[in-house]
Design a protein around this motif. Sequence first.
Motif, PDB file in Angstrom:
ATOM      1  N   VAL A 155      23.643 -18.280   5.440  1.00 43.07           N
ATOM      2  CA  VAL A 155      22.570 -17.870   4.531  1.00 43.07           C
ATOM      3  C   VAL A 155      22.713 -16.421   4.088  1.00 43.07           C
ATOM      4  CG1 VAL A 155      20.115 -17.286   4.545  1.00 43.07           C
ATOM      5  CG2 VAL A 155      20.829 -19.594   5.135  1.00 43.07           C
ATOM      6  N   VAL A 156      22.988 -15.504   4.999  1.00 38.39           N
ATOM      7  CA  VAL A 156      23.004 -14.079   4.648  1.00 38.39           C
ATOM      8  C   VAL A 156      24.072 -13.770   3.590  1.00 38.39           C
ATOM      9  CG1 VAL A 156      23.494 -11.764   5.526  1.00 38.39           C
ATOM     10  CG2 VAL A 156      21.914 -13.264   6.763  1.00 38.39           C
ATOM     11  N   PRO A 157      25.328 -14.198   3.746  1.00 35.69           N
ATOM     12  CA  PRO A 157      26.305 -13.935   2.680  1.00 35.69           C
ATOM     13  C   PRO A 157      25.926 -14.580   1.349  1.00 35.69           C
ATOM     14  CG  PRO A 157      27.410 -14.608   4.708  1.00 35.69           C
ATOM     15  CD  PRO A 157      25.950 -14.844   4.908  1.00 35.69           C
ATOM     16  N   LEU A 158      25.282 -15.746   1.409  1.00 39.11           N
ATOM     17  CA  LEU A 158      24.894 -16.416   0.176  1.00 39.11           C
ATOM     18  C   LEU A 158      23.815 -15.636  -0.564  1.00 39.11           C
ATOM     19  CD1 LEU A 158      25.082 -18.757  -1.749  1.00 39.11           C
ATOM     20  CD2 LEU A 158      23.594 -20.076  -0.231  1.00 39.11           C
ATOM     21  N   VAL A 159      22.817 -15.133   0.157  1.00 38.51           N
ATOM     22  CA  VAL A 159      21.771 -14.333  -0.479  1.00 38.51           C
ATOM     23  C   VAL A 159      22.383 -13.098  -1.136  1.00 38.51           C
ATOM     24  CG1 VAL A 159      19.722 -12.916  -0.073  1.00 38.51           C
ATOM     25  CG2 VAL A 159      19.923 -15.150   1.025  1.00 38.51           C
ATOM     26  N   ARG A 160      23.275 -12.433  -0.435  1.00 39.22           N
ATOM     27  CA  ARG A 160      23.911 -11.238  -1.002  1.00 39.22           C
ATOM     28  C   ARG A 160      24.681 -11.576  -2.273  1.00 39.22           C
ATOM     29  NH1 ARG A 160      26.026  -9.349   4.858  1.00 39.22           N
ATOM     30  NH2 ARG A 160      24.249  -8.045   5.491  1.00 39.22           N
ATOM     31  N   ALA A 161      25.397 -12.698  -2.256  1.00 37.92           N
ATOM     32  CA  ALA A 161      26.184 -13.076  -3.423  1.00 37.92           C
ATOM     33  C   ALA A 161      25.294 -13.388  -4.629  1.00 37.92           C
ATOM     34  CB  ALA A 161      27.055 -14.288  -3.084  1.00 37.92           C
ATOM     35  N   VAL A 162      24.197 -14.104  -4.408  1.00 36.42           N
ATOM     36  CA  VAL A 162      23.285 -14.440  -5.507  1.00 36.42           C
ATOM     37  C   VAL A 162      22.641 -13.179  -6.066  1.00 36.42           C
ATOM     38  CG1 VAL A 162      21.164 -15.667  -6.127  1.00 36.42           C
ATOM     39  CG2 VAL A 162      22.857 -16.774  -4.654  1.00 36.42           C
ATOM     40  N   ARG A 163      22.210 -12.280  -5.190  1.00 36.87           N
ATOM     41  CA  ARG A 163      21.565 -11.048  -5.655  1.00 36.87           C
ATOM     42  C   ARG A 163      22.500 -10.202  -6.512  1.00 36.87           C
ATOM     43  NH1 ARG A 163      16.408 -12.456  -5.115  1.00 36.87           N
ATOM     44  NH2 ARG A 163      15.461 -12.068  -3.081  1.00 36.87           N
ATOM     45  N   ARG A 164      23.806 -10.298  -6.279  1.00 36.98           N
ATOM     46  CA  ARG A 164      24.760  -9.450  -6.999  1.00 36.98           C
ATOM     47  C   ARG A 164      25.352 -10.123  -8.235  1.00 36.98           C
ATOM     48  NH1 ARG A 164      23.723  -7.771  -2.446  1.00 36.98           N
ATOM     49  NH2 ARG A 164      24.243  -5.763  -1.527  1.00 36.98           N
ATOM     50  N   ASP A 165      24.962 -11.363  -8.483  1.00 36.55           N
ATOM     51  CA  ASP A 165      25.496 -12.101  -9.624  1.00 36.55           C
ATOM     52  C   ASP A 165      24.534 -11.961 -10.799  1.00 36.55           C
ATOM     53  OD1 ASP A 165      26.316 -14.122 -11.477  1.00 36.55           O
ATOM     54  OD2 ASP A 165      27.311 -15.192  -9.839  1.00 36.55           O
ATOM     55  N   GLU A 166      24.965 -11.268 -11.861  1.00 36.24           N
ATOM     56  CA  GLU A 166      24.082 -10.996 -12.996  1.00 36.24           C
ATOM     57  C   GLU A 166      23.617 -12.273 -13.684  1.00 36.24           C
ATOM     58  OE1 GLU A 166      26.009  -8.305 -15.624  1.00 36.24           O
ATOM     59  OE2 GLU A 166      25.943  -6.608 -14.216  1.00 36.24           O
ATOM     60  N   ARG A 167      24.414 -13.329 -13.612  1.00 39.62           N
ATOM     61  CA  ARG A 167      24.020 -14.602 -14.235  1.00 39.62           C
ATOM     62  C   ARG A 167      22.786 -15.204 -13.559  1.00 39.62           C
ATOM     63  NH1 ARG A 167      29.190 -18.065 -13.181  1.00 39.62           N
ATOM     64  NH2 ARG A 167      28.849 -17.020 -11.148  1.00 39.62           N
ATOM     65  N   LEU A 168      22.521 -14.804 -12.309  1.00 37.67           N
ATOM     66  CA  LEU A 168      21.476 -15.420 -11.495  1.00 37.67           C
ATOM     67  C   LEU A 168      20.292 -14.487 -11.275  1.00 37.67           C
ATOM     68  CD1 LEU A 168      23.867 -17.025  -8.848  1.00 37.67           C
ATOM     69  CD2 LEU A 168      23.010 -18.040 -10.970  1.00 37.67           C
ATOM     70  N   ALA A 169      20.160 -13.482 -12.139  1.00 39.96           N
ATOM     71  CA  ALA A 169      19.118 -12.467 -11.932  1.00 39.96           C
ATOM     72  C   ALA A 169      17.713 -13.056 -11.940  1.00 39.96           C
ATOM     73  CB  ALA A 169      19.235 -11.382 -13.005  1.00 39.96           C
ATOM     74  N   GLU A 170      17.506 -14.149 -12.688  1.00 36.74           N
ATOM     75  CA  GLU A 170      16.168 -14.736 -12.782  1.00 36.74           C
ATOM     76  C   GLU A 170      15.947 -15.895 -11.796  1.00 36.74           C
ATOM     77  OE1 GLU A 170      13.906 -13.331 -14.693  1.00 36.74           O
ATOM     78  OE2 GLU A 170      15.473 -11.874 -15.203  1.00 36.74           O
ATOM     79  N   ILE A 171      16.929 -16.168 -10.968  1.00 42.69           N
ATOM     80  CA  ILE A 171      16.815 -17.268 -10.007  1.00 42.69           C
ATOM     81  C   ILE A 171      15.874 -16.890  -8.871  1.00 42.69           C
ATOM     82  CG2 ILE A 171      18.086 -18.486  -8.171  1.00 42.69           C
ATOM     83  CD1 ILE A 171      18.715 -19.768 -10.699  1.00 42.69           C
ATOM     84  N   LEU A 172      14.944 -17.769  -8.546  1.00 42.98           N
ATOM     85  CA  LEU A 172      14.127 -17.616  -7.356  1.00 42.98           C
ATOM     86  C   LEU A 172      14.918 -18.115  -6.157  1.00 42.98           C
ATOM     87  CD1 LEU A 172      11.253 -17.219  -5.955  1.00 42.98           C
ATOM     88  CD2 LEU A 172      11.005 -19.690  -6.273  1.00 42.98           C
ATOM     89  N   ILE A 173      15.037 -17.297  -5.130  1.00 48.81           N
ATOM     90  CA  ILE A 173      15.631 -17.732  -3.869  1.00 48.81           C
ATOM     91  C   ILE A 173      14.487 -18.064  -2.919  1.00 48.81           C
ATOM     92  CG2 ILE A 173      17.150 -17.150  -1.950  1.00 48.81           C
ATOM     93  CD1 ILE A 173      18.481 -15.072  -3.696  1.00 48.81           C
ATOM     94  N   GLY A 174      14.527 -19.248  -2.329  1.00 47.60           N
ATOM     95  CA  GLY A 174      13.479 -19.666  -1.398  1.00 47.60           C
ATOM     96  C   GLY A 174      14.073 -20.148  -0.090  1.00 47.60           C
ATOM     97  N   ALA A 175      13.249 -20.113   0.967  1.00 41.96           N
ATOM     98  CA  ALA A 175      13.692 -20.523   2.298  1.00 41.96           C
ATOM     99  C   ALA A 175      12.542 -21.226   3.011  1.00 41.96           C
ATOM    100  CB  ALA A 175      14.173 -19.313   3.102  1.00 41.96           C
ATOM    101  N   PRO A 176      12.290 -22.491   2.666  1.00 41.04           N
ATOM    102  CA  PRO A 176      11.123 -23.158   3.251  1.00 41.04           C
ATOM    103  C   PRO A 176      11.142 -23.230   4.770  1.00 41.04           C
ATOM    104  CG  PRO A 176      12.535 -24.703   2.033  1.00 41.04           C
ATOM    105  CD  PRO A 176      12.996 -23.338   1.692  1.00 41.04           C
ATOM    106  N   ALA A 177      12.316 -23.195   5.390  1.00 41.76           N
ATOM    107  CA  ALA A 177      12.367 -23.307   6.852  1.00 41.76           C
ATOM    108  C   ALA A 177      11.904 -22.042   7.573  1.00 41.76           C
ATOM    109  CB  ALA A 177      13.780 -23.667   7.308  1.00 41.76           C
ATOM    110  N   GLY A 178      11.683 -20.943   6.847  1.00 43.23           N
ATOM    111  CA  GLY A 178      11.050 -19.773   7.460  1.00 43.23           C
ATOM    112  C   GLY A 178      11.979 -18.680   7.930  1.00 43.23           C
ATOM    113  N   GLN A 179      13.243 -18.686   7.506  1.00 40.52           N
ATOM    114  CA  GLN A 179      14.174 -17.664   7.978  1.00 40.52           C
ATOM    115  C   GLN A 179      13.696 -16.231   7.735  1.00 40.52           C
ATOM    116  OE1 GLN A 179      14.915 -20.345   6.075  1.00 40.52           O
ATOM    117  NE2 GLN A 179      17.041 -21.037   6.310  1.00 40.52           N
ATOM    118  N   PRO A 180      13.052 -15.918   6.581  1.00 42.43           N
ATOM    119  CA  PRO A 180      12.663 -14.517   6.347  1.00 42.43           C
ATOM    120  C   PRO A 180      11.510 -14.021   7.212  1.00 42.43           C
ATOM    121  CG  PRO A 180      12.885 -15.731   4.273  1.00 42.43           C
ATOM    122  CD  PRO A 180      12.877 -16.731   5.369  1.00 42.43           C
TER     123      PRO A 180
END
Length: 401
Positions: free
Chosen positions: A242-267
């Motif tokens: 999960v952690v590397p994936l979140v970092r990759a999405v946050r740094r991808d300009e194409r995905l700037a408007e994407i909501l990242i969610g974690a229903p299982a409660g990791q955050p």
Amino acid sequence: MPTPTTSPSSPSPSPSPSPSSPSSSSSPLPSGAEPTDGTPVRIGALVPLTPPGWVGAGRHLLAGLEAAVCDVNAEGGIGGRPLELLVRDTAADPERATAAVEELAGLGVTALAGEYHSVVARAAAARADALRLPFLCSSAVLDALTDDATDQVARIAPAQSHGWRTYGDFLLATGHRRIAVAAQPSVYWAAGTRVLREHLAPHGGTVTVLDTAGPDPEGLCDALAESGATALLLLAGHPEPVVPLVRAVRRDERLAEILIGAPAGQPELADWDALLGPDGAAVPFLRYLPDRLGPLGTRVEAELRRRLGETPSFVAFEGYDTVTVLAGLLRCRGTDRAAVAAAWPSVAVEGTRGVIRFSRRPGIGVWQWAWPPVQVADRDPADPGRFRVLYDDSSGPVRAG
């Protein structure tokens, strides 16, 4: 590494007592026998304390269990006898949990408590049922906690279908109908995906599964960009992948408007913030807390904060409530296992998050608290150490302050 154990006076796990130590030398009493010599009433506790278990969740769960034991003993214990925890580390391993259930049953525990990981709790519940050993599950949410209906097992946490439908309502209320999930192969993650798909479909929602075992984080970002999804849900383990994936999405300009969610409660837990910092903010997750805690919850929160050195998660409250319920049963019904298991439907105990009662729910084979409060919350981008409530299952969307 030896399997940890602890007693009410121990703030953290210590090595298991040797067979000659006072806490493990007494023979188990026959079912129904009530000693009068002040010997402890034992509860077995299943907790993930080492990897690959989620150690942060296990630490919070154990803090709640231990805090409640201390409170029970300060109030006179169980008929004058001290309550004692025998803790076993499951390390997210179903086989290890099964062996721990058998060991604890042989040591004469009156009941089992705890466990965070759903697949592990399922294995523990099956063995407890076979041994006729009452098990009050604290945190695992998988609906099918047992294959068949059982009178031996009850659960504090809400069923996955209930909580994840609430998360689906949050997605719909915030305009997200095209959902992608980054999912690892697991009974738990597959069940969550199915709940979301079935709940969103009548509203025009779609769920696309992106396999985390396939491409690297950058490749998964490519697939996410091509999917047209407006939200990515992390149905995978923490911290990897999960952690590397979140970092990759946050740094991808194409995905700037994407909501990242974690229903299982990791955050929810502090290690998320420690690893991700600002990247981990604004990731909505499920947690099982009310809008405001009552007097008991407020007092327990302060004690849990003292023990943990950080804000207690809902997992810690689940641990506290588990022991509170078991203590109430033991005081009223005695320590006979059969009497404890027969008493689930008569429970009415004031917990930290409301009055706990158990009932039968369709599709769920265990006695279920229906329902604990359910929220969708996130970490505030302006202050990742602060939580914002975004949605409440009783009132819908909440204006984040």
